[in-house]
Design a protein around this motif. Structure first.
Motif, PDB file in Angstrom:
ATOM      1  N   VAL A  54       0.837  -1.193   0.000  1.00 53.54           N
ATOM      2  CA  VAL A  54       0.000   0.000   0.000  1.00 53.54           C
ATOM      3  C   VAL A  54       0.877   1.251   0.000  1.00 53.54           C
ATOM      4  CG1 VAL A  54      -1.712   1.280   1.330  1.00 53.54           C
ATOM      5  CG2 VAL A  54      -1.872  -1.211   1.153  1.00 53.54           C
ATOM      6  N   ALA A  55       1.956   1.194   0.765  1.00 56.74           N
ATOM      7  CA  ALA A  55       2.975   2.249   0.799  1.00 56.74           C
ATOM      8  C   ALA A  55       4.300   1.568   1.088  1.00 56.74           C
ATOM      9  CB  ALA A  55       2.656   3.296   1.861  1.00 56.74           C
ATOM     10  N   ASN A  56       5.399   2.256   0.793  1.00 59.30           N
ATOM     11  CA  ASN A  56       6.697   1.674   1.092  1.00 59.30           C
ATOM     12  C   ASN A  56       6.767   1.294   2.564  1.00 59.30           C
ATOM     13  OD1 ASN A  56       7.821   1.801  -1.473  1.00 59.30           O
ATOM     14  ND2 ASN A  56       8.504   3.909  -1.190  1.00 59.30           N
ATOM     15  N   LEU A  57       7.239   0.087   2.832  1.00 56.61           N
ATOM     16  CA  LEU A  57       7.353  -0.371   4.206  1.00 56.61           C
ATOM     17  C   LEU A  57       8.417   0.446   4.927  1.00 56.61           C
ATOM     18  CD1 LEU A  57       7.131  -4.231   3.602  1.00 56.61           C
ATOM     19  CD2 LEU A  57       5.291  -2.577   3.940  1.00 56.61           C
ATOM     20  N   THR A  58       8.155   0.749   6.172  1.00 58.50           N
ATOM     21  CA  THR A  58       9.062   1.593   6.933  1.00 58.50           C
ATOM     22  C   THR A  58      10.348   0.858   7.262  1.00 58.50           C
ATOM     23  OG1 THR A  58       8.002   0.905   8.996  1.00 58.50           O
ATOM     24  CG2 THR A  58       7.139   2.884   7.915  1.00 58.50           C
ATOM     25  N   ASP A  59      11.352   1.622   7.640  1.00 59.39           N
ATOM     26  CA  ASP A  59      12.651   1.045   7.968  1.00 59.39           C
ATOM     27  C   ASP A  59      12.500   0.056   9.123  1.00 59.39           C
ATOM     28  OD1 ASP A  59      15.356   0.594   7.977  1.00 59.39           O
ATOM     29  OD2 ASP A  59      15.819   2.300   9.275  1.00 59.39           O
ATOM     30  N   GLY A  60      12.908  -1.167   8.904  1.00 64.99           N
ATOM     31  CA  GLY A  60      12.800  -2.207   9.926  1.00 64.99           C
ATOM     32  C   GLY A  60      11.484  -2.965   9.894  1.00 64.99           C
ATOM     33  N   GLU A  61      10.523  -2.545   9.080  1.00 62.75           N
ATOM     34  CA  GLU A  61       9.232  -3.233   8.997  1.00 62.75           C
ATOM     35  C   GLU A  61       9.365  -4.477   8.124  1.00 62.75           C
ATOM     36  OE1 GLU A  61       4.549  -2.449   7.702  1.00 62.75           O
ATOM     37  OE2 GLU A  61       6.073  -0.893   7.406  1.00 62.75           O
ATOM     38  N   ARG A  62       8.823  -5.577   8.613  1.00 64.54           N
ATOM     39  CA  ARG A  62       8.882  -6.853   7.901  1.00 64.54           C
ATOM     40  C   ARG A  62       7.469  -7.440   7.849  1.00 64.54           C
ATOM     41  NH1 ARG A  62      14.105  -9.175   7.983  1.00 64.54           N
ATOM     42  NH2 ARG A  62      13.283 -11.283   8.301  1.00 64.54           N
ATOM     43  N   GLN A  63       6.949  -7.616   6.656  1.00 64.19           N
ATOM     44  CA  GLN A  63       5.623  -8.172   6.462  1.00 64.19           C
ATOM     45  C   GLN A  63       5.736  -9.598   5.909  1.00 64.19           C
ATOM     46  OE1 GLN A  63       2.551  -7.015   7.166  1.00 64.19           O
ATOM     47  NE2 GLN A  63       3.392  -5.137   8.086  1.00 64.19           N
ATOM     48  N   GLU A  64       4.987 -10.540   6.499  1.00 62.40           N
ATOM     49  CA  GLU A  64       5.037 -11.929   6.042  1.00 62.40           C
ATOM     50  C   GLU A  64       3.842 -12.231   5.142  1.00 62.40           C
ATOM     51  OE1 GLU A  64       4.731 -16.465   7.863  1.00 62.40           O
ATOM     52  OE2 GLU A  64       5.866 -14.947   8.977  1.00 62.40           O
ATOM     53  N   ILE A  65       4.106 -12.988   4.097  1.00 60.85           N
ATOM     54  CA  ILE A  65       3.060 -13.481   3.208  1.00 60.85           C
ATOM     55  C   ILE A  65       3.331 -14.956   2.967  1.00 60.85           C
ATOM     56  CG2 ILE A  65       4.319 -12.789   1.114  1.00 60.85           C
ATOM     57  CD1 ILE A  65       1.591 -12.246  -0.186  1.00 60.85           C
ATOM     58  N   GLY A  66       2.269 -15.769   2.975  1.00 59.25           N
ATOM     59  CA  GLY A  66       2.462 -17.206   2.812  1.00 59.25           C
ATOM     60  C   GLY A  66       1.271 -17.860   2.142  1.00 59.25           C
ATOM     61  N   VAL A  67       1.514 -19.035   1.538  1.00 55.69           N
ATOM     62  CA  VAL A  67       0.453 -19.779   0.865  1.00 55.69           C
ATOM     63  C   VAL A  67       0.837 -21.259   0.855  1.00 55.69           C
ATOM     64  CG1 VAL A  67       1.454 -19.558  -1.453  1.00 55.69           C
ATOM     65  CG2 VAL A  67      -1.026 -19.804  -1.182  1.00 55.69           C
ATOM     66  N   PHE A  68      -0.174 -22.136   0.895  1.00 53.32           N
ATOM     67  CA  PHE A  68       0.066 -23.571   0.853  1.00 53.32           C
ATOM     68  C   PHE A  68       0.042 -24.073  -0.588  1.00 53.32           C
ATOM     69  CE2 PHE A  68      -1.092 -23.229   5.278  1.00 53.32           C
ATOM     70  CZ  PHE A  68      -0.340 -24.218   5.888  1.00 53.32           C
ATOM     71  N   PHE A  69       0.868 -25.092  -0.869  1.00 55.76           N
ATOM     72  CA  PHE A  69       0.824 -25.762  -2.156  1.00 55.76           C
ATOM     73  C   PHE A  69      -0.380 -26.710  -2.193  1.00 55.76           C
ATOM     74  CE2 PHE A  69       5.330 -24.608  -1.929  1.00 55.76           C
ATOM     75  CZ  PHE A  69       5.517 -24.075  -3.185  1.00 55.76           C
ATOM     76  N   ALA A  70      -0.840 -27.018  -3.399  1.00 63.10           N
ATOM     77  CA  ALA A  70      -2.022 -27.858  -3.546  1.00 63.10           C
ATOM     78  C   ALA A  70      -1.697 -29.350  -3.513  1.00 63.10           C
ATOM     79  CB  ALA A  70      -2.746 -27.522  -4.859  1.00 63.10           C
ATOM     80  N   ASP A  71      -0.450 -29.722  -3.767  1.00 64.01           N
ATOM     81  CA  ASP A  71      -0.123 -31.141  -3.883  1.00 64.01           C
ATOM     82  C   ASP A  71       0.201 -31.810  -2.557  1.00 64.01           C
ATOM     83  OD1 ASP A  71       2.377 -30.103  -3.317  1.00 64.01           O
ATOM     84  OD2 ASP A  71       3.224 -30.501  -5.294  1.00 64.01           O
ATOM     85  N   GLY A  72       0.370 -31.023  -1.478  1.00 60.39           N
ATOM     86  CA  GLY A  72       0.641 -31.617  -0.177  1.00 60.39           C
ATOM     87  C   GLY A  72       2.062 -32.121   0.031  1.00 60.39           C
ATOM     88  N   ARG A  73       2.913 -31.973  -0.994  1.00 59.49           N
ATOM     89  CA  ARG A  73       4.297 -32.445  -0.850  1.00 59.49           C
ATOM     90  C   ARG A  73       5.099 -31.465   0.006  1.00 59.49           C
ATOM     91  NH1 ARG A  73       9.098 -31.662  -3.455  1.00 59.49           N
ATOM     92  NH2 ARG A  73       8.203 -30.326  -5.083  1.00 59.49           N
ATOM     93  N   ALA A  74       5.974 -32.009   0.824  1.00 57.81           N
ATOM     94  CA  ALA A  74       6.792 -31.172   1.702  1.00 57.81           C
ATOM     95  C   ALA A  74       7.880 -30.450   0.907  1.00 57.81           C
ATOM     96  CB  ALA A  74       7.429 -32.031   2.792  1.00 57.81           C
ATOM     97  N   PRO A  75       8.172 -29.202   1.288  1.00 59.77           N
ATOM     98  CA  PRO A  75       7.439 -28.390   2.253  1.00 59.77           C
ATOM     99  C   PRO A  75       6.088 -27.944   1.683  1.00 59.77           C
ATOM    100  CG  PRO A  75       9.187 -27.097   1.245  1.00 59.77           C
ATOM    101  CD  PRO A  75       9.356 -28.495   0.739  1.00 59.77           C
ATOM    102  N   THR A  76       5.059 -27.980   2.524  1.00 60.48           N
ATOM    103  CA  THR A  76       3.705 -27.749   2.042  1.00 60.48           C
ATOM    104  C   THR A  76       3.366 -26.267   1.918  1.00 60.48           C
ATOM    105  OG1 THR A  76       2.862 -27.844   4.320  1.00 60.48           O
ATOM    106  CG2 THR A  76       2.890 -29.893   3.039  1.00 60.48           C
ATOM    107  N   ARG A  77       4.158 -25.389   2.551  1.00 63.11           N
ATOM    108  CA  ARG A  77       3.824 -23.960   2.553  1.00 63.11           C
ATOM    109  C   ARG A  77       5.024 -23.138   2.090  1.00 63.11           C
ATOM    110  NH1 ARG A  77       3.690 -19.618   6.695  1.00 63.11           N
ATOM    111  NH2 ARG A  77       1.947 -18.224   6.229  1.00 63.11           N
ATOM    112  N   ALA A  78       4.746 -22.122   1.286  1.00 65.26           N
ATOM    113  CA  ALA A  78       5.763 -21.155   0.867  1.00 65.26           C
ATOM    114  C   ALA A  78       5.492 -19.844   1.594  1.00 65.26           C
ATOM    115  CB  ALA A  78       5.721 -20.938  -0.638  1.00 65.26           C
TER     116      ALA A  78
END
Length: 289
Positions: free
Chosen positions: A91-115
């Motif tokens: 939405v705006a440039n992340l501030t200095d030191g700000e860390r935002q996590e984003i993740g999603v699961f794979f559909a095949d269930g093979r490990a690792p199951t989440r990115a």
């Protein structure tokens, strides 16, 4: 006689003013690179550079479960989610030191199951394209005499599957759907750091045919079902009147709430083992030293 001179002077002044109006070029450098996701909860998440004036495209090597995508909507926009892609923009440039996590699961269930990734803003560059790679499975080729060492308690801690909160459990017994021909002897639901596991012991009724469990799914009240890894204590069919034990495990995002799933184990023919309302208790609070 003066008209050409005045015209030339005007052109010089206009061009000089235009040159002076040009902003300083501080544009970030676009990067295109491959990123390998973490294979265990203990590994650090890969860092991706994002910027408000640019879009970042994630391309995955396998289909993803779109409904399992998690991110902070107040800080990150998801512009599009495809079968193998995600396009994001802060939405705006992340501030200095700000860390935002984003993740999603794979559909095949093979490990690792989440990115999962950590998003940050860097003044020097931005990732325009991320080619998401999964770690290669370990090389199974080995000498005939080589044996896999038995896991030890310390391995689970070092791999990050157990932390200071420990593992929570719940259990229950009871009959299942008689039409499917199973009796539930016991189910124990384990929950650790980033994972859940159901340990199920069932009886195949004598008046039903032999049954071999093939695959398992955790079905929640909302969202896409999660394909689990299925392990049988004794591979092969559970004979009529016989007892069998299976374990179903899958990685899940860490939350401070209980998980409630219906466990489905599918096997031969149309028969399936369905256990509703399997509760995985929230992590215990860390004890203060």
């Amino acid at each position: 006689m003066l008209q050409p001179f005045r015209l030339a002077l005007a052109l010089v002044l206009v061009s000089g003013a235009a040159a002076g109006a040009e902003p300083a070029t501080w544009a970030r450098v676009d990067r295109k690179r491959s990123v390998t996701i973490a294979s265990t909860p203990a590994e650090p998440l890969p860092v991706v550079h994002v910027a408000a004036e640019a879009r970042t495209v994630f391309l995955f090597s396998a289909p993803i479960q779109r409904k399992t995508l998690t991110f902070d909507e107040s800080r990150i926009r998801v512009l599009d989610v495809g079968e193998r892609s995600i396009i994001v923009q802060p939405v705006a440039n992340l501030t200095d030191g700000e860390r935002q996590e984003i993740g999603v699961f794979f559909a095949d269930g093979r490990a690792p199951t989440r990115a999962a990734f950590v998003l940050v803003t860097d003044p020097r560059d931005v990732d325009a394209l991320i080619d998401v790679q999964r770690p290669e499975p370990p090389n199974t080729a080995c000498q005939p005499t080589a044996q896999v060492p038995a896991p030890r308690p310390e391995d689970f801690v070092l791999l990050g599957y157990v932390d200071a909160k420990g593992v929570t459990t719940s259990r229950r017994k009871g009959k299942l759907d008689a039409a499917q021909g199973f009796i539930l002897n016991k189910i124990v639901a384990f929950r650790g750091t980033g994972w859940i596991l159901a340990d199920v012991t069932i009886l195949n009724r004598p008046d039903h045919s032999a049954w071999t469990p093939r695959e398992a799914m955790f079905v929640g009240r909302v969202g896409t079902p999660l394909r689990a890894r299925l392990v049988a204590e004794k591979p092969g069919a559970i004979l009529p009147g016989g007892e069998g034990r299976v374990l179903a495990a899958v990685e899940v995002p860490e939350t401070e709430a209980d998980f409630i799933f219906t466990l489905e184990v599918r096997g031969d023919g149309e028969r399936r083992l369905t256990i509703p309302d399997v509760r995985f208790l929230k992590p215990a609070a860390e004890d203060a030293l």
